[in-house]
Design a protein around this motif. Sequence first.
Motif, PDB file in Angstrom:
ATOM      1  N   LEU A 168      47.281  32.106  42.538  1.00 31.34           N
ATOM      2  CA  LEU A 168      45.762  32.301  42.538  1.00 31.34           C
ATOM      3  C   LEU A 168      45.420  33.703  42.944  1.00 31.34           C
ATOM      4  CD1 LEU A 168      43.287  30.965  42.236  1.00 31.34           C
ATOM      5  CD2 LEU A 168      43.589  30.091  44.784  1.00 31.34           C
ATOM      6  N   ALA A 169      46.170  34.168  43.887  1.00 30.33           N
ATOM      7  CA  ALA A 169      45.589  35.750  44.608  1.00 30.33           C
ATOM      8  C   ALA A 169      45.806  36.698  43.437  1.00 30.33           C
ATOM      9  CB  ALA A 169      46.859  35.714  45.578  1.00 30.33           C
ATOM     10  N   VAL A 170      46.824  36.586  42.475  1.00 29.08           N
ATOM     11  CA  VAL A 170      47.046  37.602  41.605  1.00 29.08           C
ATOM     12  C   VAL A 170      45.766  37.228  40.395  1.00 29.08           C
ATOM     13  CG1 VAL A 170      48.270  38.507  39.506  1.00 29.08           C
ATOM     14  CG2 VAL A 170      49.448  37.989  41.776  1.00 29.08           C
ATOM     15  N   ALA A 171      45.513  36.117  40.228  1.00 32.09           N
ATOM     16  CA  ALA A 171      44.287  35.808  39.196  1.00 32.09           C
ATOM     17  C   ALA A 171      43.016  36.441  39.702  1.00 32.09           C
ATOM     18  CB  ALA A 171      44.562  34.472  39.034  1.00 32.09           C
ATOM     19  N   LEU A 172      42.799  35.850  41.025  1.00 34.98           N
ATOM     20  CA  LEU A 172      41.532  36.538  41.555  1.00 34.98           C
ATOM     21  C   LEU A 172      41.206  38.080  41.538  1.00 34.98           C
ATOM     22  CD1 LEU A 172      41.192  33.971  44.487  1.00 34.98           C
ATOM     23  CD2 LEU A 172      40.006  33.864  42.082  1.00 34.98           C
ATOM     24  N   ASN A 173      42.490  38.739  41.766  1.00 37.39           N
ATOM     25  CA  ASN A 173      42.531  40.222  41.828  1.00 37.39           C
ATOM     26  C   ASN A 173      42.176  40.790  40.506  1.00 37.39           C
ATOM     27  OD1 ASN A 173      42.925  40.330  44.560  1.00 37.39           O
ATOM     28  ND2 ASN A 173      45.037  40.928  44.414  1.00 37.39           N
ATOM     29  N   LEU A 174      43.077  40.272  39.525  1.00 32.72           N
ATOM     30  CA  LEU A 174      42.839  40.544  38.259  1.00 32.72           C
ATOM     31  C   LEU A 174      41.480  40.485  37.690  1.00 32.72           C
ATOM     32  CD1 LEU A 174      43.956  41.387  35.478  1.00 32.72           C
ATOM     33  CD2 LEU A 174      44.693  39.169  34.914  1.00 32.72           C
ATOM     34  N   GLY A 175      40.856  39.048  37.873  1.00 38.04           N
ATOM     35  CA  GLY A 175      39.441  38.773  37.652  1.00 38.04           C
ATOM     36  C   GLY A 175      38.283  39.914  38.077  1.00 38.04           C
ATOM     37  N   LYS A 176      38.620  40.311  39.198  1.00 37.22           N
ATOM     38  CA  LYS A 176      37.528  41.225  39.957  1.00 37.22           C
ATOM     39  C   LYS A 176      37.719  42.614  39.023  1.00 37.22           C
ATOM     40  CE  LYS A 176      37.717  39.205  44.405  1.00 37.22           C
ATOM     41  NZ  LYS A 176      38.091  39.620  45.822  1.00 37.22           N
ATOM     42  N   LEU A 177      38.834  43.101  38.811  1.00 39.00           N
ATOM     43  CA  LEU A 177      39.372  44.222  37.981  1.00 39.00           C
ATOM     44  C   LEU A 177      38.502  44.163  36.652  1.00 39.00           C
ATOM     45  CD1 LEU A 177      43.029  45.204  38.778  1.00 39.00           C
ATOM     46  CD2 LEU A 177      40.939  46.529  39.512  1.00 39.00           C
TER      47      LEU A 177
ATOM     48  N   VAL B 105      33.098  41.685  28.745  1.00 36.17           N
ATOM     49  CA  VAL B 105      34.140  40.970  28.609  1.00 36.17           C
ATOM     50  C   VAL B 105      34.162  40.346  30.019  1.00 36.17           C
ATOM     51  CG1 VAL B 105      36.649  40.888  28.760  1.00 36.17           C
ATOM     52  CG2 VAL B 105      35.647  42.868  27.742  1.00 36.17           C
ATOM     53  N   ARG B 106      33.788  38.747  29.553  1.00 31.05           N
ATOM     54  CA  ARG B 106      33.904  37.650  30.601  1.00 31.05           C
ATOM     55  C   ARG B 106      35.041  37.390  31.040  1.00 31.05           C
ATOM     56  NH1 ARG B 106      32.871  33.100  28.621  1.00 31.05           N
ATOM     57  NH2 ARG B 106      32.999  33.592  26.227  1.00 31.05           N
ATOM     58  N   THR B 107      35.192  37.011  32.062  1.00 30.71           N
ATOM     59  CA  THR B 107      36.652  36.431  32.920  1.00 30.71           C
ATOM     60  C   THR B 107      36.138  34.791  33.157  1.00 30.71           C
ATOM     61  OG1 THR B 107      36.942  38.409  34.273  1.00 30.71           O
ATOM     62  CG2 THR B 107      38.023  36.593  34.751  1.00 30.71           C
ATOM     63  N   VAL B 108      37.248  34.162  32.464  1.00 30.59           N
ATOM     64  CA  VAL B 108      37.153  32.694  32.276  1.00 30.59           C
ATOM     65  C   VAL B 108      38.456  32.317  33.244  1.00 30.59           C
ATOM     66  CG1 VAL B 108      37.150  30.782  31.250  1.00 30.59           C
ATOM     67  CG2 VAL B 108      36.033  32.420  30.367  1.00 30.59           C
ATOM     68  N   TYR B 109      38.363  31.649  34.296  1.00 30.47           N
ATOM     69  CA  TYR B 109      39.296  31.098  35.252  1.00 30.47           C
ATOM     70  C   TYR B 109      39.598  29.557  34.796  1.00 30.47           C
ATOM     71  CZ  TYR B 109      38.081  35.137  38.055  1.00 30.47           C
ATOM     72  OH  TYR B 109      37.827  36.647  38.530  1.00 30.47           O
ATOM     73  N   THR B 110      40.715  29.511  34.943  1.00 30.07           N
ATOM     74  CA  THR B 110      41.393  27.857  34.554  1.00 30.07           C
ATOM     75  C   THR B 110      41.102  27.206  36.063  1.00 30.07           C
ATOM     76  OG1 THR B 110      43.434  28.146  35.075  1.00 30.07           O
ATOM     77  CG2 THR B 110      42.646  28.130  32.893  1.00 30.07           C
TER      78      THR B 110
ATOM     79  N   GLY C 261      51.675  44.220  46.885  1.00 28.45           N
ATOM     80  CA  GLY C 261      52.297  43.508  45.489  1.00 28.45           C
ATOM     81  C   GLY C 261      51.277  42.851  44.684  1.00 28.45           C
ATOM     82  N   GLN C 262      50.494  42.159  45.212  1.00 31.91           N
ATOM     83  CA  GLN C 262      49.507  41.197  44.162  1.00 31.91           C
ATOM     84  C   GLN C 262      48.500  42.377  43.745  1.00 31.91           C
ATOM     85  OE1 GLN C 262      48.000  38.612  47.204  1.00 31.91           O
ATOM     86  NE2 GLN C 262      49.875  37.452  47.174  1.00 31.91           N
ATOM     87  N   ASN C 263      48.088  43.366  44.488  1.00 35.84           N
ATOM     88  CA  ASN C 263      47.259  44.319  43.787  1.00 35.84           C
ATOM     89  C   ASN C 263      47.930  45.161  42.500  1.00 35.84           C
ATOM     90  OD1 ASN C 263      44.952  43.558  45.446  1.00 35.84           O
ATOM     91  ND2 ASN C 263      45.578  45.250  46.906  1.00 35.84           N
ATOM     92  N   GLU C 264      49.192  45.410  42.754  1.00 35.25           N
ATOM     93  CA  GLU C 264      49.973  46.200  41.842  1.00 35.25           C
ATOM     94  C   GLU C 264      50.084  45.260  40.517  1.00 35.25           C
ATOM     95  OE1 GLU C 264      53.461  48.650  44.266  1.00 35.25           O
ATOM     96  OE2 GLU C 264      53.982  47.004  43.042  1.00 35.25           O
ATOM     97  N   ILE C 265      50.485  43.938  40.824  1.00 33.08           N
ATOM     98  CA  ILE C 265      50.447  43.303  39.403  1.00 33.08           C
ATOM     99  C   ILE C 265      49.078  43.120  38.769  1.00 33.08           C
ATOM    100  CG2 ILE C 265      50.955  40.822  38.765  1.00 33.08           C
ATOM    101  CD1 ILE C 265      53.053  40.726  41.242  1.00 33.08           C
ATOM    102  N   ALA C 266      48.107  42.907  39.497  1.00 27.94           N
ATOM    103  CA  ALA C 266      46.975  42.700  38.909  1.00 27.94           C
ATOM    104  C   ALA C 266      46.421  43.892  38.152  1.00 27.94           C
ATOM    105  CB  ALA C 266      45.773  42.428  39.899  1.00 27.94           C
ATOM    106  N   LYS C 267      46.861  45.072  38.750  1.00 27.13           N
ATOM    107  CA  LYS C 267      46.519  46.522  37.981  1.00 27.13           C
ATOM    108  C   LYS C 267      47.243  46.597  36.837  1.00 27.13           C
ATOM    109  CE  LYS C 267      46.157  51.300  39.113  1.00 27.13           C
ATOM    110  NZ  LYS C 267      46.383  52.504  40.075  1.00 27.13           N
ATOM    111  N   ALA C 268      48.483  46.346  36.712  1.00 22.72           N
ATOM    112  CA  ALA C 268      49.431  46.264  35.557  1.00 22.72           C
ATOM    113  C   ALA C 268      48.861  45.560  34.611  1.00 22.72           C
ATOM    114  CB  ALA C 268      50.764  46.079  35.869  1.00 22.72           C
ATOM    115  N   ILE C 269      48.623  44.173  34.807  1.00 24.91           N
ATOM    116  CA  ILE C 269      48.064  43.238  33.900  1.00 24.91           C
ATOM    117  C   ILE C 269      46.630  43.857  33.391  1.00 24.91           C
ATOM    118  CG2 ILE C 269      47.431  40.839  33.285  1.00 24.91           C
ATOM    119  CD1 ILE C 269      48.927  40.011  35.413  1.00 24.91           C
ATOM    120  N   PHE C 270      45.935  44.344  34.143  1.00 26.07           N
ATOM    121  CA  PHE C 270      44.617  44.657  33.612  1.00 26.07           C
ATOM    122  C   PHE C 270      44.605  46.024  32.654  1.00 26.07           C
ATOM    123  CE2 PHE C 270      41.194  48.170  34.261  1.00 26.07           C
ATOM    124  CZ  PHE C 270      40.286  47.504  33.886  1.00 26.07           C
ATOM    125  N   SER C 271      45.596  46.806  33.257  1.00 27.77           N
ATOM    126  CA  SER C 271      45.810  48.048  32.336  1.00 27.77           C
ATOM    127  C   SER C 271      46.197  47.652  30.873  1.00 27.77           C
ATOM    128  CB  SER C 271      46.767  49.175  32.924  1.00 27.77           C
ATOM    129  OG  SER C 271      46.494  49.653  34.127  1.00 27.77           O
TER     130      SER C 271
END
Length: 533
Positions: free
Chosen positions: A330-339, A347-352, A508-518
């Motif tokens: 959840l933490a990674v998902a929310l960070n990714l959504g913000k990015l 681009v809309r962000t849809v969360y399950t 770590g959670q920010n790193e992961i979210a940033k990698a997915i966002f990129s």
Amino acid sequence: MKTKLLLLLILLTASITFSQRLYKISVQISGREETLSYVTKAGIDYVSAKELSSLLGVTHFYNAEAAKIEIKFKDYILKFTAKNQFVILNRKADGTQSNFQIPISTLLIKEDIFIPLIYCVDYLSHCYGKNISFDSRAKNLIVTEEPFATESIVAAKKSQEKEIKPSDQVTPVEKVSSKYDIYSIEVEEKSNGTLIRLKASRKINIPKHSINNNILYLFISGATIAPDIANLVKPAGLVQRVKKTVITSKNNQLEIALNDGYSTTEALQDLDNYDILITIHNKLFDSTLLNVDDAKSKWLFDSVVIDAGHGGKDPGAIGVTGVKEKNVNLAVALNLGKLIEKNLPGVRTVYTRKTDQFIELYKRGKIANENGGKLFISIHCNSTEAKDISFRGFEVYLLRPGRTSQAIKIAEFENSVIKYEDNPDRYQELTDENFILVSMAHSQYMRYSETFSDLLDQEWKKEVKIPALGIKQAGFYVLVGASMPGVLIETGFLSNRKDEAHLASREGQNEIAKAIFSSIKRYKENYEKEFGK
């Protein structure tokens, strides 16, 4: 890198067992109610042979080195071997031994042999002397006081097999008497492509294949083909006609003329028999419509679905120090959504899910589809049964039948969350045959899923301290439900202290979210170039 990884996996195979969750069926025996451990694989329920012998009040002997178990009844000894289809029945009075073959092999789980119950109840009844019955739908085993019929065990087994419904069984390997290795070709049109089945009388190599000028070439080595096979093929779907070319007596080429509208093709072995399956996939986009504004807008990259795995009453994997997977996801998902919301306008962000709640797997795909998702990303953490071990790393998974036992076990772990749902029976078992159809349905998105996973693998290596283990494939219910390109990410192993600490940290959670966002950003650029925005 691949060689080193392979060697590492080989070295760790003996010490690492991926989590195999056991469930309980109810047992009615001698007026009391008990439970018995079981697992389900390919629609078949397997039960613990050790626990079953204890429930029946008989002794057993387990040979760990040979992976064999003997269940010792009053007058008989029943023997099972792990990963083997043969049942051996010894009569104590005179030492007579009878060998029987069941359609599928037993399993080896945690120093115990798990037997496919529906195929073994008659052998157990015969040895026990009382009727034993199993209701696979209700997950209920009943041992009655009624004596077992005196008919021979062979006749009893034939009778049982007639009563088993097709949906409850795995078909044994079909043995066909034919002088040719490939004796027939069947063509069937599906909603998302065409399925070609090469009917085989023995196991043969999966043919090399390629498409050139609307001709699909299949090179079949080391196998004979019936001479008139091409003349008997009934065209359907994308297949116009078939031509056979003889190179040598055991090296042949099939040339399959295709209609327009195909995209990719795949060849695989049907594990239920010897047949070779060739899938030819329909094109996802019709180039004649891409100049129409309404049609182009349908494929506009305007929404990303972020799926935080597990949640609520389903914690997912538990780490060495107690970190819960659901919280990391959840933490990674929310960070990714913000990015995405900050840096990708339009681009809309849809969360399950955006909170700690349990969302059923089928609803996750439904949310994605109803919101017109263009990319589905399911975020998870991995784990091994053994805790605090050195094995660690990130993996990204595509939706295809698992090619390794590791991939299959990971999929089984992720799919097992359906036990928390009110109606787990809604999910069709992902058997090999069913997965062929699932793969065809998703093949239209596969090229885009592969592109994204490759970009993610690249970005991960640049951004995240957890090592990347590559792109893999397995069968996940959550990906089946989302009708769009999609991947499932295992961000790291909570069973490893280094991975767990990094996954639980804000850094770590920010790193992961940033990698997915990129990866999403690069994917969007490639996507829009292809469709000429």
